[in-house]
Design an enzyme around this catalytic site. Structure first.
Site, PDB file in Angstrom:
ATOM      1  N   GLU A 212      21.689   3.824 -42.371  1.00  0.00           N
ATOM      2  CA  GLU A 212      22.391   2.880 -43.247  1.00  0.00           C
ATOM      3  C   GLU A 212      21.688   2.796 -44.583  1.00  0.00           C
ATOM      4  OE1 GLU A 212      22.753  -1.779 -43.196  1.00  0.00           O
ATOM      5  OE2 GLU A 212      24.199  -0.891 -41.800  1.00  0.00           O
TER       6      GLU A 212
ATOM      7  N   ASP B  98      22.605  -4.682 -33.706  1.00  0.00           N
ATOM      8  CA  ASP B  98      21.885  -3.561 -34.313  1.00  0.00           C
ATOM      9  C   ASP B  98      22.170  -2.262 -33.553  1.00  0.00           C
ATOM     10  OD1 ASP B  98      19.957  -5.291 -36.110  1.00  0.00           O
ATOM     11  OD2 ASP B  98      19.865  -6.111 -34.078  1.00  0.00           O
TER      12      ASP B  98
ATOM     13  N   ASP C   3      20.178   2.039 -37.614  1.00  0.00           N
ATOM     14  CA  ASP C   3      20.417   0.792 -38.345  1.00  0.00           C
ATOM     15  C   ASP C   3      19.041   0.199 -38.607  1.00  0.00           C
ATOM     16  OD1 ASP C   3      21.791  -1.422 -39.455  1.00  0.00           O
ATOM     17  OD2 ASP C   3      21.540  -2.515 -37.569  1.00  0.00           O
TER      18      ASP C   3
END
Length: 177
Positions: A68, A141, A7
């Protein structure tokens, strides 16, 4: 299959490694967050992220990396930092010959929760449940990185088959849509 989920972020970059596959119990291997000081120069921050992601890749030797995909946000500075951190993870994986998959936040949310509009609390709850964790991963996160890895475990094999079919069709002079 061992998957590293990333992330991306300049201040906090979530990392999560899961192990699993079809017909196997999925388990948590490691989860954490790389942090860089906002006051530091961007080059120093990106270099710190590259070293940190590289250490995770060298320690775990994942079969794939899920990152991501950056989506448009109102704050351009946030988008730029996120994109730069994501690129660092992608290059680190590519340098080691690892396949990289990019997933949008809504794809990840839908994969782990069944809804592409799930909020952070729902995603964290489902990640905890899917991995059998008694305590939810923190901060968000870290949970998001695990959700990315779980998403790849569920979607990655189908995407690989589609990619192989396209390559075979191209080699045979046909086109698949």
């Amino acid at each position: 299959m061992l998957v590293l989920g990333v992330d991306p972020g300049l201040t906090r970059c979530g990392l999560g490694v899961v192990d699993g596959g079809p017909g196997q119990q999925t388990s948590l291997v490691e989860v954490g967050v790389l942090r860089t000081p906002a006051a530091d120069d961007v080059a120093a921050r990106l270099w710190a992220l590259e070293r940190g992601v590289g250490e995770w890749l060298d320690r775990h030797h994942p079969d794939a990396v899920a990152v991501e995909r950056v989506f448009s946000q109102a704050n351009v500075r946030t988008v730029m930092g996120t994109a730069q951190a994501g690129a660092v993870a992608i290059v680190s994986a590519a340098r080691r010959g690892l396949p990289v998959a990019l997933y949008t936040p809504s794809e990840v949310k839908a994969s782990v929760s069944g809804s592409g509009r799930a909020d952070k609390t729902q995603v964290t709850f489902m990640v905890s449940r899917l991995l059998g964790l008694s305590d939810p991963p923190r901060p968000a996160d870290a949970a998001d990185a695990l959700a990315l890895a779980l998403c790849h475990l569920s979607r990655g094999p189908a995407l690989a088959r589609m990619r192989a079919a396209r390559q075979a069709a191209a080699a045979a002079g046909r086109s698949l849509r």
